[in-house]
Scaffold this motif. Structure first.
Motif, PDB file in Angstrom:
ATOM      1  N   CYS A  57     -60.378  -9.522 -31.352  1.00 39.26           N
ATOM      2  CA  CYS A  57     -59.839  -7.713 -32.133  1.00 39.26           C
ATOM      3  C   CYS A  57     -60.276  -6.934 -31.160  1.00 39.26           C
ATOM      4  O   CYS A  57     -61.231  -7.043 -30.162  1.00 39.26           O
ATOM      5  N   GLU A  58     -59.301  -6.742 -31.788  1.00 38.70           N
ATOM      6  CA  GLU A  58     -58.869  -4.629 -31.738  1.00 38.70           C
ATOM      7  C   GLU A  58     -60.263  -3.474 -32.263  1.00 38.70           C
ATOM      8  O   GLU A  58     -59.263  -4.315 -33.730  1.00 38.70           O
ATOM      9  N   ALA A  59     -60.636  -2.889 -31.695  1.00 41.79           N
ATOM     10  CA  ALA A  59     -61.243  -1.617 -32.223  1.00 41.79           C
ATOM     11  C   ALA A  59     -60.413  -0.487 -32.517  1.00 41.79           C
ATOM     12  O   ALA A  59     -59.851  -0.171 -31.290  1.00 41.79           O
ATOM     13  N   ILE A 116     -61.505  -1.896 -26.695  1.00 40.09           N
ATOM     14  CA  ILE A 116     -61.119  -0.699 -27.523  1.00 40.09           C
ATOM     15  C   ILE A 116     -60.488  -0.653 -26.230  1.00 40.09           C
ATOM     16  O   ILE A 116     -59.446  -0.645 -25.132  1.00 40.09           O
ATOM     17  N   ASN A 117     -59.596   0.909 -26.747  1.00 37.27           N
ATOM     18  CA  ASN A 117     -58.539   1.646 -26.121  1.00 37.27           C
ATOM     19  C   ASN A 117     -59.627   2.915 -25.347  1.00 37.27           C
ATOM     20  O   ASN A 117     -60.495   3.346 -25.912  1.00 37.27           O
ATOM     21  N   VAL A 118     -59.195   2.748 -24.504  1.00 37.79           N
ATOM     22  CA  VAL A 118     -59.375   4.181 -23.231  1.00 37.79           C
ATOM     23  C   VAL A 118     -58.080   5.132 -23.515  1.00 37.79           C
ATOM     24  O   VAL A 118     -57.302   4.631 -22.387  1.00 37.79           O
ATOM     25  N   ILE A 146     -61.518  -3.519 -21.957  1.00 40.47           N
ATOM     26  CA  ILE A 146     -60.823  -2.409 -22.140  1.00 40.47           C
ATOM     27  C   ILE A 146     -58.982  -2.439 -22.550  1.00 40.47           C
ATOM     28  O   ILE A 146     -58.486  -3.077 -20.612  1.00 40.47           O
ATOM     29  N   GLU A 147     -58.223  -1.661 -22.955  1.00 38.48           N
ATOM     30  CA  GLU A 147     -56.991  -1.434 -23.505  1.00 38.48           C
ATOM     31  C   GLU A 147     -56.522  -0.140 -22.748  1.00 38.48           C
ATOM     32  O   GLU A 147     -57.319   0.481 -22.791  1.00 38.48           O
ATOM     33  N   LEU A 148     -55.711  -0.493 -21.679  1.00 36.09           N
ATOM     34  CA  LEU A 148     -54.361   0.970 -20.801  1.00 36.09           C
ATOM     35  C   LEU A 148     -53.569   0.570 -21.167  1.00 36.09           C
ATOM     36  O   LEU A 148     -52.770   0.031 -21.178  1.00 36.09           O
ATOM     37  N   LEU A 176     -53.123  -4.463 -20.059  1.00 33.59           N
ATOM     38  CA  LEU A 176     -52.464  -3.365 -20.275  1.00 33.59           C
ATOM     39  C   LEU A 176     -51.248  -3.401 -21.665  1.00 33.59           C
ATOM     40  O   LEU A 176     -51.346  -4.236 -22.236  1.00 33.59           O
ATOM     41  N   ASP A 177     -51.915  -2.132 -22.524  1.00 31.52           N
ATOM     42  CA  ASP A 177     -51.673  -1.875 -23.375  1.00 31.52           C
ATOM     43  C   ASP A 177     -50.129  -1.735 -23.611  1.00 31.52           C
ATOM     44  O   ASP A 177     -49.523  -1.121 -23.078  1.00 31.52           O
ATOM     45  N   ASP A 178     -48.994  -2.137 -24.279  1.00 31.11           N
ATOM     46  CA  ASP A 178     -48.141  -1.324 -25.184  1.00 31.11           C
ATOM     47  C   ASP A 178     -47.095  -1.596 -23.822  1.00 31.11           C
ATOM     48  O   ASP A 178     -46.217  -0.148 -23.863  1.00 31.11           O
ATOM     49  N   LEU A 197     -52.185  -8.926 -21.109  1.00 37.37           N
ATOM     50  CA  LEU A 197     -50.606  -7.703 -21.497  1.00 37.37           C
ATOM     51  C   LEU A 197     -50.019  -8.070 -22.556  1.00 37.37           C
ATOM     52  O   LEU A 197     -49.592  -9.139 -23.571  1.00 37.37           O
ATOM     53  N   LYS A 198     -50.141  -6.143 -22.982  1.00 36.63           N
ATOM     54  CA  LYS A 198     -49.639  -6.697 -24.343  1.00 36.63           C
ATOM     55  C   LYS A 198     -48.417  -5.799 -24.413  1.00 36.63           C
ATOM     56  O   LYS A 198     -47.956  -5.124 -24.081  1.00 36.63           O
ATOM     57  N   ILE A 199     -47.569  -6.739 -25.165  1.00 37.97           N
ATOM     58  CA  ILE A 199     -46.143  -6.507 -25.671  1.00 37.97           C
ATOM     59  C   ILE A 199     -45.738  -5.126 -26.954  1.00 37.97           C
ATOM     60  O   ILE A 199     -46.515  -5.358 -27.642  1.00 37.97           O
ATOM     61  N   ALA A 233     -48.710 -10.920 -28.499  1.00 35.11           N
ATOM     62  CA  ALA A 233     -47.336 -10.010 -29.234  1.00 35.11           C
ATOM     63  C   ALA A 233     -48.497  -9.181 -30.471  1.00 35.11           C
ATOM     64  O   ALA A 233     -49.554  -9.148 -30.541  1.00 35.11           O
ATOM     65  N   GLU A 234     -48.062  -7.285 -30.236  1.00 31.86           N
ATOM     66  CA  GLU A 234     -48.125  -6.477 -31.485  1.00 31.86           C
ATOM     67  C   GLU A 234     -47.619  -6.346 -32.911  1.00 31.86           C
ATOM     68  O   GLU A 234     -46.411  -6.549 -31.664  1.00 31.86           O
ATOM     69  N   GLY A 235     -47.878  -6.151 -33.800  1.00 28.97           N
ATOM     70  CA  GLY A 235     -47.303  -6.271 -34.634  1.00 28.97           C
ATOM     71  C   GLY A 235     -46.287  -6.591 -34.993  1.00 28.97           C
ATOM     72  O   GLY A 235     -45.696  -6.996 -35.480  1.00 28.97           O
TER      73      GLY A 235
HETATM   74 CA    CA Z   1     -54.339  -0.381 -28.533  1.00 30.04          CA
END
Ligand code: CA
Ligand code: C2E
Ligand code: CA
Ligand code: CA
Length: 277
Positions: A57-59, A116-118, A146-148, A176-178, A197-199, A233-235
């Protein structure tokens, strides 16, 4: 005319005043929330596409204001960043997330990863590594991710790179976020030992209608596979998007199709209901 000039000037300063007032108002809300335990982490499930199981999960943080109720992060994170409040806030997030992982130990949720997002200023801060080190003492390090974002990395790459390598040496997971929204994506992939790797959602939104977006997602997935990275994949909001992502070889998804970010107890309930998504 002069009169018009004057009026438009005062209109302009009023606008600025309003903006400044709003920022100050949110700044004091953050300060208050830091004192009064006014933040919550909500958890959005991450689903393994081939098994349909929730694997992490993502916080995502929310501020609960006594008057306004739930305030979304886009409204206060930038202001926390501008006012040096992101460091204490980041420390709270880290503590909360790791204590959640600790609570899940020896329960059916013990295998879950938690991201978590940093933000940039947090990562830059001289005490960042030691706070992380302290927080993870009691947990299985690889469970914390850690999401960067690329913009975080762009901020002060020379200073951050050794820190990021240190996080990896400590056994944490790096995401790697976004991905796709920044500029130097490929060089980051080359220089940083990411695991995930997050698209970005913007590519998923039109994946069904726009062949270019579909192609882009396909290329990202191919690169990721070559580099042994797991693709998230996000969203994802629609069944048809999920089906297409599966065909393209995507590993994990997040999105309203499964669930919005949930309060802890709701997330636990969802997990325990054992459905496949
Ligand atoms: Ca994120
Ligand atoms: P992000 O890290 O890219 O997080 C994903 C955002 O997309 C979240 O918004 C999530 O609720 C939303 N989302 C997920 N699935 C869907 C979907 O299917 N449809 C739609 N429309 N939206 C979806 P949220 O929670 O409002 O967070 C926004 C941003 O605020 C995050 O973007 C992140 O950059 C920042 N943020 C959130 N929590 C934290 C935190 O704890 N620390 C820091 N530094 N930043 C945070
Ligand atoms: Ca993201
Ligand atoms: Ca984003």
């Amino acid at each position: 005319s002069k009169a018009l000039g004057k009026n438009s000037f005062s209109f302009f300063t009023n606008e600025l005043n309003e903006e400044l007032k709003e920022k100050l108002r949110i700044k004091s809300m953050i300060e208050l929330a830091l004192k009064n335990n006014g933040f919550e982490l909500h958890y959005q499930p991450q689903i393994d596409i081939s098994s349909g199981k929730i694997i992490g999960c993502e916080a995502l943080i929310r501020m609960i204001d006594p008057i306004e109720g739930m305030v979304p992060p886009n409204k206060f994170i930038p202001i926390a960043e501008q006012n040096n409040l992101i460091v204490p806030l980041g420390q709270w997030i880290l503590k909360e997330a790791t204590s959640q992982l600790k609570k899940w130990e020896n329960t059916p949720l013990s295998e879950l990863k938690l991201s978590i997002n940093v933000s940039a200023l947090e990562l830059n801060h001289k005490d960042f590594l030691s706070s992380v080190e302290k927080s993870i003492q009691d947990i299985d390090h690889k469970k914390l991710s850690i999401e960067l974002t690329e913009s975080v990395l762009m901020n002060n790459f020379k200073n951050d790179l050794p820190k990021i390598h240190k996080l990896k040496e400590m056994g944490l997971t790096l995401s790697l976020d976004d991905f796709g929204t920044g500029y130097s994506s490929l060089s980051y992939l080359k220089n940083i030992p990411f695991d995930f790797l997050k698209i970005d959602k913007s590519f998923i939104d039109d994946i069904l209608e726009d062949p270019k977006d579909k192609m882009f997602v396909q290329i990202i997935i191919d690169i990721a596979q070559t580099m042994n990275l797991t693709v998230v994949a996000e969203g994802v909001e629609l069944k048809a998007q999920l089906t297409m992502l599966e065909q393209l070889g995507c590993h994990i998804y997040q999105g309203y199709y499964c669930s919005k970010p949930l309060k802890c107890e709701e997330f636990e309930k969802l997990f325990l209901s054992h459905k496949n998504y």
